[in-house]
Design an enzyme around this catalytic site. Structure first.
Site, short mmCIF file in Angstrom:
data_model
loop_
_atom_site.label_atom_id
_atom_site.label_comp_id
_atom_site.label_asym_id
_atom_site.label_seq_id
_atom_site.Cartn_x
_atom_site.Cartn_y
_atom_site.Cartn_z
N ASP A 157 10.68 -12.76 1.35
CA ASP A 157 9.61 -13.70 1.69
C ASP A 157 8.34 -12.92 1.98
OD1 ASP A 157 7.94 -15.67 2.69
OD2 ASP A 157 8.92 -15.71 4.66
N ASP B 87 6.92 -17.81 5.36
CA ASP B 87 7.36 -19.18 5.67
C ASP B 87 8.88 -19.31 5.75
OD1 ASP B 87 8.07 -18.92 3.02
OD2 ASP B 87 6.92 -20.66 2.31
N ASP C 91 9.89 -15.68 -2.37
CA ASP C 91 8.87 -16.12 -3.33
C ASP C 91 8.64 -15.06 -4.41
OD1 ASP C 91 7.32 -14.20 -1.85
OD2 ASP C 91 6.80 -15.79 -0.43
N ASP D 69 20.78 -23.32 -18.13
CA ASP D 69 21.66 -23.95 -17.17
C ASP D 69 22.40 -25.13 -17.81
OD1 ASP D 69 22.37 -24.30 -14.20
OD2 ASP D 69 21.59 -26.29 -14.70
N GLU E 74 24.89 -20.98 -19.98
CA GLU E 74 25.94 -21.24 -19.00
C GLU E 74 26.77 -22.41 -19.52
OE1 GLU E 74 26.37 -22.64 -14.34
OE2 GLU E 74 25.10 -23.73 -15.75
#
Length: 537
Positions: A22, A26, A30, A201, A270
């Site tokens: 991070d 927060d 990211d 995915d 996948e």
């Protein structure tokens, strides 16, 4: 090896951006955090990174519910951040693959906002809509993987829409050519931006049976799900009609044709179907996907017979394609806990990486695997995963493998200046990168040594594979390529084990960071979770 496409035999390091680092403070990882740690990733000796979704999303399924395929969610940064990430990765010799979730969108996607308004708007047929049965119930018996029926009522249309996953993840209608064109256009946005590959995915979920036929029931003894809770009613059916439909093949060929316009890019699918190995072979044959992987080694069965049988079945079926293997990812319990219990041995962690990286194919390794991280115990009140919340306590969901990366042994693990979105367990802080880098015998340093060594072994990267008829607990096979013949053996148990070497002269190899077992009289003695590599001749 340099003449082969980069993805053949590549080691792909999966980054779950929420939990990597991070940089904004927060509590959520990211893209700038990934940029900050790309030098670390390069030090691992991997070939590519796969970044889980960072696109605009309400985060009901933590990014796998996309509201805008072309925008970075502000939680993760900006498009400019992604461009900086891509440039730095390339400067370090790292390829970048991104997740593409094509079969469904978020309910907050503008396409669905329009589609749900009426039966006659321009996008009315962009999702899978169906009239209710005569008694008002769902159109058929299809079930959602996340529990319950796969249909949700929409009063404005007086119809149901299909959701194979969460209610807030409506399925696109790929039978509509406009949908296929729009999806491919979104994919091209990222290819044109310079990404090196796509991880697709749930790629076998794009098409459904247009007749909406009921899935047949599955006998109780056959309800052994891969990648989902065994007490999930999803396991009660053969999923013949809600996914893995034949119409998906031409779409995959169109997708491949798009990638072929961007030389050097690759697609990894996948695949979770009733026979995932057969589907993987089918989806990677001809001009379809470059690689495919399934949940076959993401299960509880940790035995020579199972691993050898699984890989052998795919080898027999896959006459053209290229496999990709994984033993951990963001959807399943971490491998060292799944196969090593509550207090897994560091030797197990080292051996598992070497084993999966020695199979024929490419490899996906999940962040933290290089540290030997065990599954985190996340209390119910801290759970974030809707899957785990629904099936608690029989199944605790996916949060235990998604906790933040431990960079230091500090209270915040060096992950964030704020409270992290999931707690970091003390056991993980003890295995932090900072601590392992200072320990020459650590899992991390063994990982780095093995990756450096693997690059120098053509047989491991590209060779054929032939298994030896060994009994438990030693898995052994021979890899062969360009005149190199390499024996690889792995003790899957916490006790020493022996292996009779194949006939011929074998030279035990070292330099891979995993030690060299004793060999005498044509027999090798492997210590607990020990590894043997030997060259013929």
């Amino acid at each position: 090896m340099s003449e082969s496409p980069w993805w053949r035999g590549a080691v792909i390091y999966q980054i779950y951006p929420r939990s990597f680092l991070d940089a904004s403070g927060d509590g959520v990882g990211d893209l700038p955090g990934i940029i900050d740690r790309l030098d670390y990733v390069a030090s691992l000796g991997v070939d590519a990174i796969w970044i889980s979704p960072f696109f605009k999303s309400p985060m009901a399924d933590f990014g796998y519910d996309i509201a805008d395929y072309r925008q970075v969610d502000p939680l993760f940064g900006s498009l400019e951040d992604f461009d900086r990430l891509l440039a730095k990765a390339h400067s370090l010799g790292i390829r970048v693959m991104i997740d593409q979730v094509l079969s469904h969108t978020s309910a907050e996607h503008e396409w669905f906002r329009q589609s749900r308004l009426s039966r006659d708007n321009p996008r009315a047929d962009w999702y899978v809509w169906a009239d209710p049965a005569q008694d008002g119930t769902a159109p058929n018996n299809w079930m959602s993987l996340f529990g319950g029926v796969a249909w949700q009522w929409e009063p404005r249309r007086e119809q149901y829409y299909l959701h194979n996953f969460l209610t807030s993840q409506p399925d696109l209608n790929f039978h509509n050519p406009e949908v296929q064109a729009a999806v491919l256009d979104n994919v091209e946005f990222w290819l044109a931006r310079g990404v090196d590959g796509l991880r697709l995915d749930a790629i076998n979920f794009c098409f459904h049976d247009p007749q909406l036929r009921d899935n047949p029931p599955k006998p109780k003894e056959m309800r052994t799900g891969r990648g989902f809770s065994p007490d999930n009613p999803y396991a009660y059916q053969y999923h013949w009609y809600n996914n893995t439909r034949p119409e998906n093949i031409p779409f995959l060929e169109d997708l491949r044709a798009l990638l072929d316009r961007y030389p050097g890019t690759a697609a990894l699918g996948e695949i979770s179907s009733e026979d995932s190995l057969a589907t993987t072979a089918e989806y990677t044959s001809g001009q379809r996907l470059h690689m495919g992987y399934s949940f076959e080694l993401l299960v509880d069965d940790f035995s020579v017979d199972y691993i050898r049988g699984t890989v052998s079945r795919l080898e027999a079926a896959m006459t053209e394609g290229w496999p990709c293997w994984a033993v951990s990812n963001h959807d399943v319990q971490r491998a060292v806990s799944r196969w090593g219990g509550q207090d897994p041995s560091p030797a197990l962690a080292k051996m598992l990486v070497a084993m999966v990286c020695s199979l024929r194919g490419s490899v996906c390794l999940y962040q933290g695997e290089e540290l030997g991280l065990p599954e985190a115990e996340v209390p119910f009140e801290a759970l974030q995963d809707p899957y785990g919340i629904t099936f608690w306590p029989n199944f605790k969901g996916r949060d235990g493998c998604r906790t933040p990366m431990p960079w230091t042994g500090a209270a915040d693990a060096g992950f964030s200046a704020a409270a992290p979105w999931l707690p970091v367990p003390e056991a993980h802080r003890a295995l932090a990168v900072e601590r392992q880098e200072a320990d020459p015998d650590s899992v991390l340093n063994a990982f780095r040594a093995f990756m450096r060594w693997r690059r120098t072994q053509p047989a491991l990267v590209q060779g054929s594979i032939a298994f030896l008829a060994t009994g438990e607990p030693v898995l052994a096979f021979v890899r062969e390529h360009a005149g190199q013949r390499l024996l690889a053996a792995f003790n899957l148990s916490a006790a020493p084990a022996t292996l009779a070497l194949p006939e011929g002269a074998w030279t035990v190899l070292d330099g891979h960071g995993l030690g060299a077992p004793a060999v005498a009289g044509g027999q090798a003695t492997l210590p607990a979770y020990g590894v043997l590599f030997a060259a013929a001749g």
